[in-house]
Every structure is written in C-alpha cells, then in structure tokens.
Scaffold this motif. Structure first.
Motif, mmCIF file in Angstrom:
data_model
loop_
_atom_site.group_PDB
_atom_site.id
_atom_site.type_symbol
_atom_site.label_atom_id
_atom_site.label_comp_id
_atom_site.label_asym_id
_atom_site.label_seq_id
_atom_site.Cartn_x
_atom_site.Cartn_y
_atom_site.Cartn_z
ATOM 1 N N ARG A 28 0.819 -1.226 -0.099
ATOM 2 C CA ARG A 28 0.120 -0.116 0.052
ATOM 3 C C ARG A 28 0.848 1.234 0.005
ATOM 4 O O ARG A 28 0.499 2.149 -0.854
ATOM 5 C CB ARG A 28 -0.985 0.022 1.377
ATOM 6 C CG ARG A 28 -1.948 1.151 1.404
ATOM 7 C CD ARG A 28 -2.507 1.153 2.515
ATOM 8 N NE ARG A 28 -1.709 1.124 3.695
ATOM 9 C CZ ARG A 28 -1.016 2.409 4.343
ATOM 10 N NH1 ARG A 28 -1.275 3.595 3.563
ATOM 11 N NH2 ARG A 28 -0.379 2.296 5.335
ATOM 12 N N LYS A 29 1.988 1.325 0.609
ATOM 13 C CA LYS A 29 2.697 2.582 0.859
ATOM 14 C C LYS A 29 3.393 2.862 -0.579
ATOM 15 O O LYS A 29 3.383 3.936 -0.709
ATOM 16 C CB LYS A 29 3.739 2.263 2.037
ATOM 17 C CG LYS A 29 2.955 2.572 3.371
ATOM 18 C CD LYS A 29 4.146 2.389 4.673
ATOM 19 C CE LYS A 29 5.112 3.479 4.755
ATOM 20 N NZ LYS A 29 5.800 3.239 5.972
ATOM 21 N N HIS A 30 3.846 1.918 -0.911
ATOM 22 C CA HIS A 30 4.796 1.813 -2.263
ATOM 23 C C HIS A 30 3.707 2.574 -3.192
ATOM 24 O O HIS A 30 3.953 3.490 -4.072
ATOM 25 C CB HIS A 30 5.330 0.625 -2.935
ATOM 26 C CG HIS A 30 5.928 0.794 -4.086
ATOM 27 N ND1 HIS A 30 7.010 1.334 -4.436
ATOM 28 C CD2 HIS A 30 5.520 0.213 -5.300
ATOM 29 C CE1 HIS A 30 7.349 1.110 -5.411
ATOM 30 N NE2 HIS A 30 6.611 0.567 -6.229
ATOM 31 N N ARG A 31 2.351 1.749 -3.226
ATOM 32 C CA ARG A 31 1.473 2.247 -4.637
ATOM 33 C C ARG A 31 1.196 3.709 -4.234
ATOM 34 O O ARG A 31 0.919 4.517 -5.110
ATOM 35 C CB ARG A 31 0.304 1.217 -4.549
ATOM 36 C CG ARG A 31 0.654 -0.172 -5.250
ATOM 37 C CD ARG A 31 -0.499 -0.675 -5.161
ATOM 38 N NE ARG A 31 -1.022 -1.213 -3.891
ATOM 39 C CZ ARG A 31 -2.067 -1.710 -3.434
ATOM 40 N NH1 ARG A 31 -3.031 -2.039 -4.222
ATOM 41 N NH2 ARG A 31 -2.430 -1.800 -1.989
ATOM 42 N N ASP A 32 0.785 4.066 -2.907
ATOM 43 C CA ASP A 32 0.566 5.502 -2.738
ATOM 44 C C ASP A 32 1.706 6.391 -2.954
ATOM 45 O O ASP A 32 1.379 7.423 -3.506
ATOM 46 C CB ASP A 32 0.361 5.575 -1.234
ATOM 47 C CG ASP A 32 -1.157 5.163 -0.753
ATOM 48 O OD1 ASP A 32 -1.903 4.590 -1.735
ATOM 49 O OD2 ASP A 32 -1.200 4.867 0.519
ATOM 50 N N ASN A 33 3.111 5.846 -2.816
ATOM 51 C CA ASN A 33 4.207 6.809 -3.085
ATOM 52 C C ASN A 33 4.267 6.942 -4.758
ATOM 53 O O ASN A 33 4.445 8.162 -5.300
ATOM 54 C CB ASN A 33 5.387 6.143 -2.572
ATOM 55 C CG ASN A 33 5.455 6.511 -1.302
ATOM 56 O OD1 ASN A 33 4.745 7.282 -0.467
ATOM 57 N ND2 ASN A 33 6.465 5.382 -0.771
#
Length: 144
Positions: A28-33
């Motif tokens: 999730r954090k990578h996709r948000d970034n």
C-alpha cells in the motif's frame, strides 16, 4: 549481496530478490508513493504549460484567446460550442443506414408492441423424448 533502492519510497530493501521486490511493489505505501509521484509530475507539467502559454500571450505570439466570447465587432470568435440536446451523434457500425435511424423492432414483438407470452420450457415444444435405446424415426434409415 547488493540492496535494492526504491526511488518512489526513498528507501533500500533488505534483499534484492524478485519476491522481496514484488512484495514491496504491491504494498500500500509503495503504491501510494507511486501515485503521489505521478500526480505531482502531472501538476508540474500542467503548470509548465500554463506558464508557457501565458508567456507566449504576453509576448504577442498568441493574438486572440480561443476561449473568449464574441469580439466587440459582433463577429463571434473562439471555439464554437454546440448548444445542448442537439440530437444524438450518428451511429456507427451499420453501413448504408442513415444517421438517427430508430432502432429495429424486436422480431419477438407483435406489430402493436405487445410481446407474446414467454416460452418457459423450450423442450416442451419438441414433444416427449423417444424411449431409451431407440433412435428417432429420421435417424433409423441414416442420412439421405
């Protein structure tokens, strides 16, 4: 063993293996970034386009505003926007048919627009099945 650096997250992964990269990239954090990075890039591109257009207009390279209303002389200028509800666009996919042709009537509809009663069991129209172990009469003599 070299570590993998993710530019979007500004972090190093502990191992450089395909499974670790896949787990990181689906997180999730990578996709948000990644989403934030490309949103920021699009905003920068849009602002650059606005700045370039404004500079060209101020420099006199653009003489008229294509989105302006009618000119003082009475002749309308700019983009011609059609009024709403001017009819449906022509249908494609049916050659040799004029545009705005009404849809064809459903063959199951009666001319008055009344639908015939539904056939609940299409097998009932064919009659009872033949007894087991026998062939229908047209199949006993073979194909003709």
């Amino acid at each position: 063993m070299p570590k993998y650096y993710c530019d979007y997250c500004d972090t190093y992964l502990t191992h450089d293996s395909p499974s670790v990269r896949k787990t990181h990239c689906t997180g999730r954090k990578h996709r948000d970034n990644v989403k934030f990075y490309y949103q920021k890039w699009m905003e920068e591109q849009a602002q650059h386009l606005i700045d370039a257009t404004t500079a060209a207009f101020k420099a006199g390279k653009i003489t008229n505003n294509p989105f302006a209303g009618p000119s003082p002389g009475g002749k309308p200028s700019g983009v011609n926007i059609p009024p709403p509800n001017m009819g449906a666009p022509p249908r494609s996919g049916m050659p040799n048919m004029p545009p705005y042709m009404p849809p064809m009537m459903n063959p199951l509809m009666a001319p008055t627009g009344i639908r015939p009663p539904p056939i609940l069991n299409p097998m009932a129209m064919m009659g009872p099945p033949p007894p087991l172990g026998t062939l229908p009469p047209q199949m006993m003599n073979g194909p003709k």
